[in-house]
Design a protein around this motif. Structure first.
Motif, PDB file in Angstrom:
ATOM      1  N   VAL A 129       0.866  -1.178   0.000  1.00 36.92           N
ATOM      2  CA  VAL A 129       0.000   0.000   0.000  1.00 36.92           C
ATOM      3  C   VAL A 129       0.904   1.229   0.000  1.00 36.92           C
ATOM      4  CG1 VAL A 129      -1.831   1.226   1.214  1.00 36.92           C
ATOM      5  CG2 VAL A 129      -1.746  -1.284   1.294  1.00 36.92           C
ATOM      6  N   TYR A 130       0.648   2.181  -0.908  1.00 34.07           N
ATOM      7  CA  TYR A 130       1.585   3.301  -1.020  1.00 34.07           C
ATOM      8  C   TYR A 130       0.942   4.504  -1.704  1.00 34.07           C
ATOM      9  CZ  TYR A 130       2.167   1.731  -5.891  1.00 34.07           C
ATOM     10  OH  TYR A 130       1.943   1.369  -7.199  1.00 34.07           O
ATOM     11  N   VAL A 131       1.660   5.631  -1.633  1.00 34.19           N
ATOM     12  CA  VAL A 131       1.271   6.862  -2.315  1.00 34.19           C
ATOM     13  C   VAL A 131       2.231   7.076  -3.484  1.00 34.19           C
ATOM     14  CG1 VAL A 131       0.991   9.359  -2.116  1.00 34.19           C
ATOM     15  CG2 VAL A 131       0.379   7.878  -0.187  1.00 34.19           C
ATOM     16  N   PRO A 132       1.772   6.969  -4.727  1.00 37.87           N
ATOM     17  CA  PRO A 132       2.655   7.190  -5.872  1.00 37.87           C
ATOM     18  C   PRO A 132       2.850   8.678  -6.143  1.00 37.87           C
ATOM     19  CG  PRO A 132       0.457   6.731  -6.648  1.00 37.87           C
ATOM     20  CD  PRO A 132       0.398   6.633  -5.131  1.00 37.87           C
ATOM     21  N   PHE A 133       3.806   8.987  -7.004  1.00 35.85           N
ATOM     22  CA  PHE A 133       3.978  10.359  -7.492  1.00 35.85           C
ATOM     23  C   PHE A 133       2.940  10.570  -8.597  1.00 35.85           C
ATOM     24  CE2 PHE A 133       8.326   9.174  -6.070  1.00 35.85           C
ATOM     25  CZ  PHE A 133       8.436  10.088  -5.028  1.00 35.85           C
ATOM     26  N   THR A 134       1.800  11.115  -8.223  1.00 32.52           N
ATOM     27  CA  THR A 134       0.680  11.227  -9.160  1.00 32.52           C
ATOM     28  C   THR A 134       1.018  12.120 -10.343  1.00 32.52           C
ATOM     29  OG1 THR A 134      -0.843  10.955  -7.290  1.00 32.52           O
ATOM     30  CG2 THR A 134      -1.777  11.788  -9.336  1.00 32.52           C
ATOM     31  N   ASN A 135       1.769  13.183 -10.114  1.00 34.12           N
ATOM     32  CA  ASN A 135       2.108  14.082 -11.219  1.00 34.12           C
ATOM     33  C   ASN A 135       2.975  13.378 -12.269  1.00 34.12           C
ATOM     34  OD1 ASN A 135       4.288  13.976  -9.412  1.00 34.12           O
ATOM     35  ND2 ASN A 135       4.999  16.033  -9.950  1.00 34.12           N
ATOM     36  N   ILE A 136       3.852  12.495 -11.821  1.00 32.51           N
ATOM     37  CA  ILE A 136       4.681  11.743 -12.764  1.00 32.51           C
ATOM     38  C   ILE A 136       3.832  10.719 -13.522  1.00 32.51           C
ATOM     39  CG2 ILE A 136       6.549  10.041 -12.907  1.00 32.51           C
ATOM     40  CD1 ILE A 136       7.987  11.639 -10.752  1.00 32.51           C
ATOM     41  N   ASN A 137       2.933  10.054 -12.814  1.00 29.34           N
ATOM     42  CA  ASN A 137       2.027   9.116 -13.493  1.00 29.34           C
ATOM     43  C   ASN A 137       1.204   9.821 -14.567  1.00 29.34           C
ATOM     44  OD1 ASN A 137       2.867   6.894 -12.076  1.00 29.34           O
ATOM     45  ND2 ASN A 137       1.034   6.720 -10.807  1.00 29.34           N
ATOM     46  N   ASN A 138       0.693  10.997 -14.245  1.00 34.16           N
ATOM     47  CA  ASN A 138      -0.113  11.738 -15.225  1.00 34.16           C
ATOM     48  C   ASN A 138       0.719  12.128 -16.443  1.00 34.16           C
ATOM     49  OD1 ASN A 138      -2.340  11.574 -13.535  1.00 34.16           O
ATOM     50  ND2 ASN A 138      -2.021  13.597 -12.638  1.00 34.16           N
ATOM     51  N   PHE A 139       1.960  12.538 -16.206  1.00 32.67           N
ATOM     52  CA  PHE A 139       2.857  12.921 -17.308  1.00 32.67           C
ATOM     53  C   PHE A 139       3.149  11.729 -18.214  1.00 32.67           C
ATOM     54  CE2 PHE A 139       7.424  12.895 -18.553  1.00 32.67           C
ATOM     55  CZ  PHE A 139       7.330  13.816 -19.588  1.00 32.67           C
ATOM     56  N   ILE A 140       3.460  10.587 -17.632  1.00 32.33           N
ATOM     57  CA  ILE A 140       3.780   9.398 -18.427  1.00 32.33           C
ATOM     58  C   ILE A 140       2.556   8.932 -19.210  1.00 32.33           C
ATOM     59  CG2 ILE A 140       4.490   6.976 -18.314  1.00 32.33           C
ATOM     60  CD1 ILE A 140       6.760   8.959 -17.893  1.00 32.33           C
ATOM     61  N   PHE A 141       1.392   9.010 -18.596  1.00 30.96           N
ATOM     62  CA  PHE A 141       0.166   8.623 -19.311  1.00 30.96           C
ATOM     63  C   PHE A 141      -0.073   9.531 -20.515  1.00 30.96           C
ATOM     64  CE2 PHE A 141      -4.402   8.929 -20.086  1.00 30.96           C
ATOM     65  CZ  PHE A 141      -4.716   7.590 -20.296  1.00 30.96           C
ATOM     66  N   ASP A 142       0.109  10.824 -20.328  1.00 30.14           N
ATOM     67  CA  ASP A 142      -0.069  11.762 -21.439  1.00 30.14           C
ATOM     68  C   ASP A 142       0.951  11.503 -22.543  1.00 30.14           C
ATOM     69  OD1 ASP A 142      -2.152  12.979 -20.126  1.00 30.14           O
ATOM     70  OD2 ASP A 142      -0.928  14.611 -19.307  1.00 30.14           O
ATOM     71  N   LEU A 143       2.141  11.027 -22.173  1.00 35.20           N
ATOM     72  CA  LEU A 143       3.221  10.834 -23.131  1.00 35.20           C
ATOM     73  C   LEU A 143       3.090   9.504 -23.875  1.00 35.20           C
ATOM     74  CD1 LEU A 143       5.665  12.614 -23.814  1.00 35.20           C
ATOM     75  CD2 LEU A 143       7.028  11.213 -22.254  1.00 35.20           C
ATOM     76  N   PHE A 144       2.827   8.412 -23.149  1.00 37.36           N
ATOM     77  CA  PHE A 144       2.873   7.083 -23.741  1.00 37.36           C
ATOM     78  C   PHE A 144       1.549   6.324 -23.690  1.00 37.36           C
ATOM     79  CE2 PHE A 144       7.310   7.632 -22.027  1.00 37.36           C
ATOM     80  CZ  PHE A 144       7.900   7.858 -23.265  1.00 37.36           C
ATOM     81  N   GLY A 145       0.550   6.862 -23.029  1.00 42.05           N
ATOM     82  CA  GLY A 145      -0.697   6.126 -22.884  1.00 42.05           C
ATOM     83  C   GLY A 145      -0.649   5.193 -21.693  1.00 42.05           C
ATOM     84  N   VAL A 146      -1.399   4.116 -21.759  1.00 40.13           N
ATOM     85  CA  VAL A 146      -1.499   3.183 -20.641  1.00 40.13           C
ATOM     86  C   VAL A 146      -0.131   2.588 -20.322  1.00 40.13           C
ATOM     87  CG1 VAL A 146      -2.537   1.030 -19.843  1.00 40.13           C
ATOM     88  CG2 VAL A 146      -3.879   2.629 -21.215  1.00 40.13           C
ATOM     89  N   PHE A 147       0.211   2.537 -19.054  1.00 43.33           N
ATOM     90  CA  PHE A 147       1.498   2.010 -18.615  1.00 43.33           C
ATOM     91  C   PHE A 147       1.317   1.319 -17.268  1.00 43.33           C
ATOM     92  CE2 PHE A 147       1.032   5.974 -16.491  1.00 43.33           C
ATOM     93  CZ  PHE A 147       1.719   5.881 -15.297  1.00 43.33           C
ATOM     94  N   GLN A 148       2.350   0.654 -16.828  1.00 43.28           N
ATOM     95  CA  GLN A 148       2.324  -0.037 -15.544  1.00 43.28           C
ATOM     96  C   GLN A 148       3.148   0.749 -14.533  1.00 43.28           C
ATOM     97  OE1 GLN A 148       4.469  -3.801 -15.266  1.00 43.28           O
ATOM     98  NE2 GLN A 148       2.846  -4.667 -13.978  1.00 43.28           N
ATOM     99  N   PHE A 149       2.682   0.803 -13.288  1.00 44.83           N
ATOM    100  CA  PHE A 149       3.513   1.406 -12.253  1.00 44.83           C
ATOM    101  C   PHE A 149       3.446   0.557 -10.991  1.00 44.83           C
ATOM    102  CE2 PHE A 149      -0.619   3.439 -11.640  1.00 44.83           C
ATOM    103  CZ  PHE A 149      -0.772   3.508 -10.269  1.00 44.83           C
ATOM    104  N   LYS A 150       4.542   0.580 -10.238  1.00 41.91           N
ATOM    105  CA  LYS A 150       4.685  -0.198  -9.018  1.00 41.91           C
ATOM    106  C   LYS A 150       5.476   0.599  -7.995  1.00 41.91           C
ATOM    107  CE  LYS A 150       5.136  -4.757 -11.275  1.00 41.91           C
ATOM    108  NZ  LYS A 150       6.019  -5.953 -11.368  1.00 41.91           N
ATOM    109  N   HIS A 151       5.389   0.147  -6.763  1.00 41.03           N
ATOM    110  CA  HIS A 151       6.298   0.674  -5.751  1.00 41.03           C
ATOM    111  C   HIS A 151       7.610  -0.100  -5.820  1.00 41.03           C
ATOM    112  CE1 HIS A 151       7.975   1.662  -1.757  1.00 41.03           C
ATOM    113  NE2 HIS A 151       7.349   2.809  -1.961  1.00 41.03           N
ATOM    114  N   LEU A 152       8.692   0.565  -5.456  1.00 44.77           N
ATOM    115  CA  LEU A 152      10.003  -0.070  -5.470  1.00 44.77           C
ATOM    116  C   LEU A 152      10.012  -1.377  -4.680  1.00 44.77           C
ATOM    117  CD1 LEU A 152      13.116  -0.039  -5.953  1.00 44.77           C
ATOM    118  CD2 LEU A 152      13.297   1.248  -3.822  1.00 44.77           C
ATOM    119  N   SER A 153       9.382  -1.385  -3.514  1.00 38.20           N
ATOM    120  CA  SER A 153       9.422  -2.584  -2.678  1.00 38.20           C
ATOM    121  C   SER A 153       8.721  -3.761  -3.354  1.00 38.20           C
ATOM    122  CB  SER A 153       8.785  -2.306  -1.315  1.00 38.20           C
ATOM    123  OG  SER A 153       7.419  -1.970  -1.439  1.00 38.20           O
ATOM    124  N   THR A 154       7.658  -3.491  -4.104  1.00 40.43           N
ATOM    125  CA  THR A 154       6.982  -4.551  -4.851  1.00 40.43           C
ATOM    126  C   THR A 154       7.926  -5.171  -5.871  1.00 40.43           C
ATOM    127  OG1 THR A 154       4.857  -3.439  -4.613  1.00 40.43           O
ATOM    128  CG2 THR A 154       5.036  -5.088  -6.358  1.00 40.43           C
TER     129      THR A 154
END
Length: 273
Positions: A129-154
Motif C-alpha cells: 500500500v503506497y502513495v505514488p507520485f501522481t504528477n509523474i504518473n499523469n505525465f507518463i500517461f499523457d506521453l505514452f498512454g497506458v502504462f504499468q507502475f509499481k512501488h520499489l518494494s513490490t
C-alpha cells in the motif's frame, strides 16, 4: 538525433523495446531494453544533491527524457517504479482494499489530495500500500498512454523471490543514494523487509547488524548480497566485508549492454527484472 536514438525510434515502431523509469525525491534513472535480444540499449540517470519536491522531480524527468529524444517516441511499453517511504506491506489474509489510507496513517501524514493505491506482490502473499507520485504518473500517461507502475518494494520482492533457489537464509541489501532496503529470506520465504535512511557507511553497518541480531542470524554463515548503487571497491562494501564473512555484490544475469551504463552507478536490478 543521434544514431542510437534513431535505432531506438525504429525499434519502438516495431514494439521491440521496453522503458523502465525509477523515480524518487533523491534521483531518477531509466533503462531502455530490447525485449527480443534481451539487451540494454540506453541508460541514464541523475542523483540530486538534495531532495527535491515532486514538482521538481517531474521537471528533471522531463529534461532527462527530452535529452535522449525519448519523449518523442510512441507506443513504448513503460513501467514506472515509485521509490518513497510512504508505503507499508499488508498480509493478504488481513488486506481490505477499502482500508488503504488506514494502513498508511501510522507511517506518515497523508494529505487530502494524496492518492493511495496498492500492488499485489506475487509469490509473497502480500500487498504493498503506497502513495505514488501522481504528477509523474499523469505525465507518463499523457506521453505514452497506458502504462504499468509499481512501488520499489513490490519490484524488489518480486525480483528477489525469483532468485530463491536454495533452502538456507540470505540477506539482501538494495542501495539508492540516501536509502537502502533490507530483505531477508529463509527457506525461500520472506522473513523481513524494511527501508532505512543512511548518510554514512556506519549507518548501514548499524542497521545490518541490528537486523542480524533481531533475526538471530550468524554473521559468519548467512550470506549478505548487496545491489543497487554499490560496488566492490566502495566504502559500503568494504565495511560490510569487514563484519560479514559471506558478502558479495548481487548482479543481474543474462543481459547485454550496448554501451557502459551511465549516470546511475552500478546496475540497479529492480529496473532490469
Amino acid at each position: 538525433m543521434t544514431e542510437k536514438t534513431i535505432n531506438i525510434a525504429a525499434l519502438a515502431k516495431e514494439k521491440q523495446i521496453r522503458l523502465s523509469i525509477q523515480c524518487s525525491l533523491n534521483g531518477l534513472s531509466f533503462f531502455i531494453i530490447d525485449t527480443i535480444l534481451n539487451k540494454v540499449l540506453l541508460t541514464d540517470g541523475e542523483q540530486f544533491k538534495t531532495s527535491k519536491t515532486p514538482y521538481l522531480v517531474l521537471k528533471s524527468l522531463q529534461a532527462l527524457l527530452a535529452k535522449h529524444g525519448i519523449d518523442t517516441l510512441k507506443g513504448i511499453e513503460t513501467t514506472v517504479i515509485h521509490d518513497n517511504d510512504m508505503f507499508c506491506h499488508v498480509p493478504n489474509a488481513l488486506f481490505n482494499e477499502d482500508e488503504l489510507p488506514n494502513y498508511l496513517k501510522f507511517n506518515g501524514k497523508l494529505l487530502a489530495n494524496d492518492e493511495v493505491v496498492f500492488d499485489s506482490v506475487s509469490n509473497a502473499e502480500l500487498s504493498t500500500v503506497y502513495v505514488p507520485f501522481t504528477n509523474i504518473n499523469n505525465f507518463i500517461f499523457d506521453l505514452f498512454g497506458v502504462f504499468q507502475f509499481k512501488h520499489l518494494s513490490t519490484e524488489l520482492l518480486e525480483t528477489l523471490a525469483k532468485h530463491q533457489k536454495g533452502h538456507g537464509t540470505v540477506c539482501y541489501a538494495h542501495f539508492s543514494e540516501r536509502n537502502f532496503e533490507i530483505a531477508v529470506y529463509q527457506q525461500k520465504k520472506l522473513q523481513l523487509y524494511n527501508q532505512f535512511q543512511y548518510t554514512t557507511k556506519e549507518d548501514v553497518l548499524y542497521y545490518l547488524l541490528f537486523v542480524y541480531e533481531q533475526l538471530q542470524l550468524d554473521v559468519e554463515e548467512v550470506k549478505l548480497k548487496l545491489f543497487g548503487l554499490v560496488e566492490e571497491d566502495d566504502v559500503i562494501f568494504d565495511i560490510c566485508y569487514t563484519y560479514f564473512r559471506k558478502v558479495q555484490v548481487f548482479e543481474p544475469k543474462n543481459l547485454l549492454f550496448s554501451s557502459k551504463p551511465n549516470g546511475t552507478g552500478s546496475i540497479d536490478l529492480t529496473l532490469l527484472s
